[in-house]
Design a protein around this motif. Sequence first.
Motif, PDB file in Angstrom:
ATOM      1  N   ARG A  49      69.833  24.181 -44.870  1.00 37.33           N
ATOM      2  CA  ARG A  49      70.842  25.069 -44.375  1.00 37.33           C
ATOM      3  C   ARG A  49      72.150  24.569 -44.646  1.00 37.33           C
ATOM      4  NH1 ARG A  49      69.576  29.302 -40.871  1.00 37.33           N
ATOM      5  NH2 ARG A  49      67.512  29.666 -40.461  1.00 37.33           N
ATOM      6  N   ARG A 118      65.383  20.060 -53.948  1.00 37.74           N
ATOM      7  CA  ARG A 118      64.364  19.581 -53.184  1.00 37.74           C
ATOM      8  C   ARG A 118      64.009  18.063 -53.311  1.00 37.74           C
ATOM      9  NH1 ARG A 118      62.359  23.455 -50.589  1.00 37.74           N
ATOM     10  NH2 ARG A 118      60.939  22.110 -49.607  1.00 37.74           N
ATOM     11  N   ASP A 193      59.474  31.777 -49.558  1.00 35.50           N
ATOM     12  CA  ASP A 193      59.099  30.279 -49.353  1.00 35.50           C
ATOM     13  C   ASP A 193      57.548  30.008 -49.605  1.00 35.50           C
ATOM     14  OD1 ASP A 193      61.669  29.797 -48.368  1.00 35.50           O
ATOM     15  OD2 ASP A 193      60.979  29.879 -46.105  1.00 35.50           O
TER      16      ASP A 193
HETATM   17  O1  C5P Z   1      63.208  26.026 -40.583  1.00 37.32           O
HETATM   18  P1  C5P Z   1      64.376  26.963 -40.949  1.00 37.32           P
HETATM   19  O2  C5P Z   1      64.020  28.374 -40.803  1.00 37.32           O
HETATM   20  O3  C5P Z   1      65.742  26.713 -40.378  1.00 37.32           O
HETATM   21  O4  C5P Z   1      64.372  26.836 -42.637  1.00 37.32           O
HETATM   22  C1  C5P Z   1      65.277  27.322 -43.440  1.00 37.32           C
HETATM   23  C2  C5P Z   1      64.863  27.686 -44.734  1.00 37.32           C
HETATM   24  O5  C5P Z   1      64.772  26.208 -45.578  1.00 37.32           O
HETATM   25  C3  C5P Z   1      63.489  27.969 -44.991  1.00 37.32           C
HETATM   26  O6  C5P Z   1      63.401  29.500 -44.817  1.00 37.32           O
HETATM   27  C4  C5P Z   1      63.033  27.571 -46.426  1.00 37.32           C
HETATM   28  O7  C5P Z   1      63.485  28.490 -47.606  1.00 37.32           O
HETATM   29  C5  C5P Z   1      63.900  26.292 -46.618  1.00 37.32           C
HETATM   30  N1  C5P Z   1      63.121  25.088 -46.225  1.00 37.32           N
HETATM   31  C6  C5P Z   1      62.234  24.409 -47.111  1.00 37.32           C
HETATM   32  N2  C5P Z   1      61.640  23.173 -46.994  1.00 37.32           N
HETATM   33  C7  C5P Z   1      61.727  22.757 -45.752  1.00 37.32           C
HETATM   34  C8  C5P Z   1      62.299  23.440 -44.578  1.00 37.32           C
HETATM   35  C9  C5P Z   1      63.234  24.577 -44.993  1.00 37.32           C
HETATM   36  O8  C5P Z   1      62.366  24.925 -48.195  1.00 37.32           O
HETATM   37  N3  C5P Z   1      60.892  21.717 -45.581  1.00 37.32           N
END
Ligand code: C5P
Length: 236
Positions: A49, A118, A193
């Motif tokens: 975020r 990532r 996701d």
């Molecule tokens: O957990 P939260 O809803 O705040 O995460 C926001 C976005 O960050 C998720 O929808 C996902 O796209 C991404 N995310 C991810 N990998 C993680 C945590 C979050 O890709 N380990």
Amino acid sequence: MNDSNSDYSNLKGKIIAIDGPAGSGKSTTAKMLAARLGFNYLDTGAMYRAITYFALTNQISPSDGDKLAELAHNLQIEFETHEDINRVFIDRKEVTKEIRTPEVTLHVSEVSAHKDVRESMVKKQKEMGKNGSIVAEGRDTTTVVFPDAEFKIYLIASVDERAKRRVLDLSQTGTDTNIEEQKKDIERRDHHDSSREHSPLTQAEDAILVDTTDLTIEGQVDKIISLIENSLKNKI
Ligand code: C5P
């Protein structure tokens, strides 16, 4: 109900990783669990975020993988957790509220799908967890960030329940929304996701599935602690 004065010293140094889809209760549960155990709390979603927020405010497109990878590499993302408040900073500037806006939520899945973004994030997350005693939550903490975590949990809940929780969470930050709108957003993010090429959201083979649909937050924390205690007993 677990006693909040319980002695959890046998868990010192361990890693608890919790993954699951949007609204499954990960953040609140992980935060409370970390507080109970005296562990650090790592919100990996907040890091994606933060990059998304920075990109949007600096006219960098969520589709520009190269620029975003540069950001992910260079930006200093830090946390400060006091009781149940997890403050987030980019290069020392606080962005705790800014990273939760609907605009950031709309673009974060696209930003987090870039491979190089990532890679940088995972590297930082591994570093943050290197001393253990941490509860980490996100989409790939059980599979990619901490594949050797001692305890892995995969949280799920019905889409209706998740949408209800999101409406409540957002109303507390002054954002007016409704269940239908949140259901659509949750389904869109779940799809994005779970279907992306790099580190898609998936249940690790050795993660324990916990359905939180009918559980309160306290109930979720209690359940996870009892699962951890049982798993420790079985290991002895
Ligand atoms: O957990 P939260 O809803 O705040 O995460 C926001 C976005 O960050 C998720 O929808 C996902 O796209 C991404 N995310 C991810 N990998 C993680 C945590 C979050 O890709 N380990």
